[in-house]
Design a protein around this motif. Structure first.
Motif, PDB file in Angstrom:
ATOM      1  N   ILE A 111       0.863  -1.191   0.000  1.00  0.00           N
ATOM      2  CA  ILE A 111       0.000   0.000   0.000  1.00  0.00           C
ATOM      3  C   ILE A 111       0.899   1.241   0.000  1.00  0.00           C
ATOM      4  O   ILE A 111       1.835   1.324   0.790  1.00  0.00           O
ATOM      5  CB  ILE A 111      -0.892   0.025   1.268  1.00  0.00           C
ATOM      6  CG1 ILE A 111      -1.791  -1.215   1.333  1.00  0.00           C
ATOM      7  CG2 ILE A 111      -1.715   1.310   1.343  1.00  0.00           C
ATOM      8  CD1 ILE A 111      -2.634  -1.306   2.610  1.00  0.00           C
ATOM      9  N   ASN A 112       0.583   2.186  -0.869  1.00  0.00           N
ATOM     10  CA  ASN A 112       1.348   3.439  -0.888  1.00  0.00           C
ATOM     11  C   ASN A 112       0.894   4.350   0.247  1.00  0.00           C
ATOM     12  O   ASN A 112      -0.291   4.589   0.426  1.00  0.00           O
ATOM     13  CB  ASN A 112       1.135   4.160  -2.221  1.00  0.00           C
ATOM     14  CG  ASN A 112       1.781   3.431  -3.375  1.00  0.00           C
ATOM     15  OD1 ASN A 112       2.994   3.474  -3.552  1.00  0.00           O
ATOM     16  ND2 ASN A 112       0.976   2.713  -4.149  1.00  0.00           N
ATOM     17  N   LEU A 113       1.847   4.845   1.006  1.00  0.00           N
ATOM     18  CA  LEU A 113       1.539   5.792   2.080  1.00  0.00           C
ATOM     19  C   LEU A 113       2.129   7.138   1.704  1.00  0.00           C
ATOM     20  O   LEU A 113       3.311   7.255   1.385  1.00  0.00           O
ATOM     21  CB  LEU A 113       2.199   5.351   3.387  1.00  0.00           C
ATOM     22  CG  LEU A 113       1.436   4.487   4.379  1.00  0.00           C
ATOM     23  CD1 LEU A 113       2.237   4.395   5.664  1.00  0.00           C
ATOM     24  CD2 LEU A 113       0.036   5.025   4.661  1.00  0.00           C
ATOM     25  N   PHE A 143       4.100  -1.351   3.453  1.00  0.00           N
ATOM     26  CA  PHE A 143       3.827   0.048   3.151  1.00  0.00           C
ATOM     27  C   PHE A 143       4.959   0.617   2.312  1.00  0.00           C
ATOM     28  O   PHE A 143       6.123   0.439   2.647  1.00  0.00           O
ATOM     29  CB  PHE A 143       3.644   0.860   4.437  1.00  0.00           C
ATOM     30  CG  PHE A 143       2.334   0.589   5.135  1.00  0.00           C
ATOM     31  CD1 PHE A 143       1.128   1.004   4.559  1.00  0.00           C
ATOM     32  CD2 PHE A 143       2.293  -0.082   6.334  1.00  0.00           C
ATOM     33  CE1 PHE A 143      -0.089   0.754   5.182  1.00  0.00           C
ATOM     34  CE2 PHE A 143       1.074  -0.344   6.965  1.00  0.00           C
ATOM     35  CZ  PHE A 143      -0.117   0.075   6.384  1.00  0.00           C
ATOM     36  N   GLU A 144       4.592   1.274   1.210  1.00  0.00           N
ATOM     37  CA  GLU A 144       5.606   1.905   0.355  1.00  0.00           C
ATOM     38  C   GLU A 144       5.672   3.394   0.688  1.00  0.00           C
ATOM     39  O   GLU A 144       4.656   4.088   0.658  1.00  0.00           O
ATOM     40  CB  GLU A 144       5.249   1.721  -1.126  1.00  0.00           C
ATOM     41  CG  GLU A 144       5.253   0.266  -1.541  1.00  0.00           C
ATOM     42  CD  GLU A 144       5.213   0.067  -3.059  1.00  0.00           C
ATOM     43  OE1 GLU A 144       5.137   1.068  -3.805  1.00  0.00           O
ATOM     44  OE2 GLU A 144       5.252  -1.093  -3.492  1.00  0.00           O
ATOM     45  N   VAL A 145       6.853   3.862   1.013  1.00  0.00           N
ATOM     46  CA  VAL A 145       7.035   5.286   1.291  1.00  0.00           C
ATOM     47  C   VAL A 145       8.095   5.835   0.343  1.00  0.00           C
ATOM     48  O   VAL A 145       8.996   5.114  -0.077  1.00  0.00           O
ATOM     49  CB  VAL A 145       7.460   5.546   2.761  1.00  0.00           C
ATOM     50  CG1 VAL A 145       6.442   4.940   3.716  1.00  0.00           C
ATOM     51  CG2 VAL A 145       8.844   5.004   3.069  1.00  0.00           C
ATOM     52  N   VAL A 194      13.884  -2.009  -1.469  1.00  0.00           N
ATOM     53  CA  VAL A 194      14.103  -0.766  -2.185  1.00  0.00           C
ATOM     54  C   VAL A 194      13.538  -0.942  -3.586  1.00  0.00           C
ATOM     55  O   VAL A 194      13.807  -1.947  -4.242  1.00  0.00           O
ATOM     56  CB  VAL A 194      15.616  -0.454  -2.254  1.00  0.00           C
ATOM     57  CG1 VAL A 194      15.889   0.623  -3.265  1.00  0.00           C
ATOM     58  CG2 VAL A 194      16.137  -0.031  -0.902  1.00  0.00           C
ATOM     59  N   LYS A 195      12.707  -0.013  -4.016  1.00  0.00           N
ATOM     60  CA  LYS A 195      12.161  -0.075  -5.372  1.00  0.00           C
ATOM     61  C   LYS A 195      12.894   0.917  -6.272  1.00  0.00           C
ATOM     62  O   LYS A 195      12.848   2.128  -6.043  1.00  0.00           O
ATOM     63  CB  LYS A 195      10.658   0.229  -5.364  1.00  0.00           C
ATOM     64  CG  LYS A 195       9.852  -0.793  -4.566  1.00  0.00           C
ATOM     65  CD  LYS A 195       8.345  -0.566  -4.684  1.00  0.00           C
ATOM     66  CE  LYS A 195       7.799  -1.151  -5.962  1.00  0.00           C
ATOM     67  NZ  LYS A 195       6.299  -1.063  -5.997  1.00  0.00           N
ATOM     68  N   ILE A 196      13.563   0.377  -7.260  1.00  0.00           N
ATOM     69  CA  ILE A 196      14.328   1.214  -8.194  1.00  0.00           C
ATOM     70  C   ILE A 196      13.354   1.937  -9.111  1.00  0.00           C
ATOM     71  O   ILE A 196      12.513   1.306  -9.749  1.00  0.00           O
ATOM     72  CB  ILE A 196      15.286   0.342  -9.035  1.00  0.00           C
ATOM     73  CG1 ILE A 196      16.191  -0.482  -8.115  1.00  0.00           C
ATOM     74  CG2 ILE A 196      16.089   1.201 -10.006  1.00  0.00           C
ATOM     75  CD1 ILE A 196      16.896  -1.619  -8.838  1.00  0.00           C
TER      76      ILE A 196
END
Ligand code: C2E
Ligand code: CA
Ligand code: CA
Ligand code: CA
Length: 274
Positions: A111-113, A143-145, A194-196
């Motif tokens: 989920i994007n926060l 959670f993606e920040v 880590v998302k590039i």
């Protein structure tokens, strides 16, 4: 301004159009979060190095207006952030995902926060209440920040991230490489992933500079013991390159587009009536 009358008028017109559209989005979004039949959550799988195995899916909000047109989150999320509507919108997304996540015990849902959500200390009590209400296991949610939040050096943000981690949620750093965070931030926050950012992935096979940046991110992430995710993978060539440097997960149109929850269910289990 005296020497550019034509430009001045054109500029004002464009501003007027942009402002009217913005105002329409603001009003429409205010309605949409109060009776959210116009909102849905799509899911996009992330696959492993075999190109099939799905352990994670990212939840991405979609908004279709009454007239059937839709507005992309790239446009309305920033407006929701500025107006404070991100708060009810973010809660709606979490409720939706928590309610659906239990049907897919084998996948972690990301989920994007928004940084705006992370700056409020009440975020944690909200999430605690939702966990109980939906009986969701925090380990099933990531959670993606974005990197931006790390630069703010906001005590509440740090506390919130620590609290989420202590509750058992995973945290991923989204859009990595687009901000200016230093390596010390990466260590301080102890992310799982880590998302590039897709802007670098797009450069694979095109610019050796992008390829070097991707290699550098991967080796830094690896040294810190993080899982590495590549997003925006659209071509076989990009996939082979990323797999070759040992990325762990891959997300992009090459594998699947974001899809409604029933389509995602079929994607996982095969068609219902076959
Ligand atoms: P993001 O978090 O970086 O999400 C990835 C975006 O890339 C998504 O766009 C996804 O549909 C798109 N994408 C996936 N694969 C590919 C590909 O192969 N090529 C290309 N060109 N694009 C790909 P989307 O769904 O339009 O979302 C845009 C942004 O809006 C997201 O970027 C995120 O920042 C924000 N967003 C979306 N849903 C939410 C939400 O529920 N909450 C918050 N706070 N932000 C959201
Ligand atoms: Ca994301
Ligand atoms: Ca991203
Ligand atoms: Ca992004």
């Amino acid at each position: 301004k005296a020497d550019g009358r034509g430009c001045h008028c054109l500029f004002s017109d464009e501003m007027g159009v942009a402002l009217r559209r913005r105002r329409r989005i603001e009003l429409g979004l205010d309605q949409a979060v109060r009776s959210p039949d116009q909102l849905t959550v799509f899911y996009q799988p992330l696959v492993g190095p075999d190109g099939h195995t799905i352990r994670t899916a990212e939840a991405l909000v979609r908004w279709t207006l009454r007239d059937g047109t839709s507005v992309g989150p790239g446009e309305f999320i920033p407006i929701a952030e500025e107006t404070g509507l991100i708060w009810p919108l973010g809660e709606w997304v979490m409720r939706r995902v928590f309610a659906q996540a239990n049907r897919w015990p084998q996948v972690v849902i990301a989920i994007n926060l928004s940084p705006v959500q992370l700056r409020r200390s009440s975020l944690i009590s909200l999430i605690e209440a939702l966990v109980l209400e939906y009986d969701v296991q925090p380990a099933r949610i990531e959670f993606e920040v974005t990197e931006g939040v790390l630069l703010e050096n906001h005590a509440v943000i740090q506390d919130n991230l620590d609290a989420l981690r202590a509750m058992g949620f995973r945290i991923a750093l989204d859009d990595f490489g687009t901000g200016y965070s230093s390596l010390s931030y990466l260590r301080k926050f102890a992310f799982h992933k880590v998302k590039i950012d897709q802007s670098f992935v797009r450069g694979i096979g095109v610019s050796s500079e992008s390829e070097e940046i991707v290699r550098a991110i991967v080796s830094i992430g690896r040294a810190l013991g993080l899982r590495l995710v590549a997003e925006g993978v659209e071509t076989r060539e990009q996939f082979e390159f990323l797999r070759g440097i040992q990325c762990d997960e891959f997300q992009g149109y090459l594998f699947a587009h974001p899809m409604p929850h029933h389509a995602f269910w079929e994607h996982l289990h095969g068609p219902l009536d076959s």
